[in-house]
Design an enzyme around this catalytic site. Structure first.
Site, PDB file in Angstrom:
ATOM      1  CD  GLU A  30      -2.894  -1.095   0.340  1.00 54.24           C
ATOM      2  OE1 GLU A  30      -3.374  -0.552  -0.420  1.00 54.24           O
ATOM      3  OE2 GLU A  30      -3.112  -2.574  -0.523  1.00 54.24           O
ATOM      4  CG  HIS A  33      -1.148   1.123  -4.389  1.00 55.06           C
ATOM      5  ND1 HIS A  33      -0.602   0.503  -5.833  1.00 55.06           N
ATOM      6  CD2 HIS A  33      -1.360  -0.476  -4.224  1.00 55.06           C
ATOM      7  CE1 HIS A  33      -1.289  -0.558  -6.239  1.00 55.06           C
ATOM      8  NE2 HIS A  33      -1.306  -1.355  -4.994  1.00 55.06           N
TER       9      HIS A  33
END
Length: 227
Positions: A30, A33
């Site tokens: 994450e 991202h």
């Protein structure tokens, strides 16, 4: 203890290693991202405190618990507003792809550590318990991250593979994909939670992890028997 073991997908004695590896894998995924989206022009994730390696910012309690119980789970998705990205379609592909690639990188790091210990003999003087703990940890670091790499590239929403296909598609096809995205999520949940469907879809797909892991070890001049 027997009751607790029946609830878990993994051996109870390996639970600490699983939790550490999953926290690391989800967090790095994450973060990749969020960081790439910020660098390419969308500050949404940064404004929500997601450009961080603090696991608490990324872990979803239910998603983490489910992966321990069912072998499947998720982290908090990183919000990305693609229209804010420089070159939205191209950078959208990159932002989506860096998540799975970060998991593959963690697997490579795990294999590199394996090779380091094998070639230097740094663990030769360690106790059997320490040696076994390192072996188990590295096995999960490699195998789980390869599985996450494969899993997240499945072209079904809400996975990264779907976002990549979406950004690669021409506008008309993209409209059709968006129209049927809700059904894609439904299909995804059926595949994950219905064992017969899972057996003919995810299980063969996850079988790709064996040649990938074998290939990673061969890059470092090592051979491994993957079960």
């Amino acid at each position: 203890m027997d009751f607790l073991q029946r609830l878990l997908w993994y051996p109870l004695e390996h639970l600490p290693f699983i939790v550490i590896v999953l926290a690391l894998a989800f967090t790095v995924h994450e973060f990749a991202h969020a960081w790439s989206a910020y660098k390419f022009g969308d500050s949404t994730a940064r404004d929500q405190g997601r450009v961080t390696l603090n696991p608490m910012a990324h872990l979803d309690p239910i998603g983490t618990l489910l992966i321990l119980i069912a072998g499947f789970g998720w982290a908090k998705p990183v919000p990305v507003i693609r229209s804010r990205l420089k070159y939205p379609r191209l950078m959208g592909i990159v932002v989506s792809a860096v998540g799975p690639l970060s998991n593959l990188l963690l697997a490579v790091i795990g294999v590199a550590l394996y090779a380091l210990f094998a070639y230097t003999g740094w663990l030769s003087g360690a106790s059997i318990g320490v040696t076994e703990a390192v072996r188990v940890f590295l096995n999960y670091l490699i195998s789980l991250n390869v599985l996450l790499f494969i899993f997240n590239l499945i072209p079904l929403p809400p996975l990264d593979g779907y976002r990549i296909i979406e950004d690669l598609s021409p506008p008309r096809a993209r409209e059709q994909l968006d129209r049927y995205a809700q059904w894609g999520v439904f299909i995804f949940l059926l595949i994950v939670f219905i064992p017969p469907l899972r057996a003919v879809t995810l299980t063969p797909l996850f079988g790709l992890s064996k040649p990938i892991i074998t290939g990673l070890f061969s890059l470092f001049g090592l051979s491994v028997q993957v079960h």
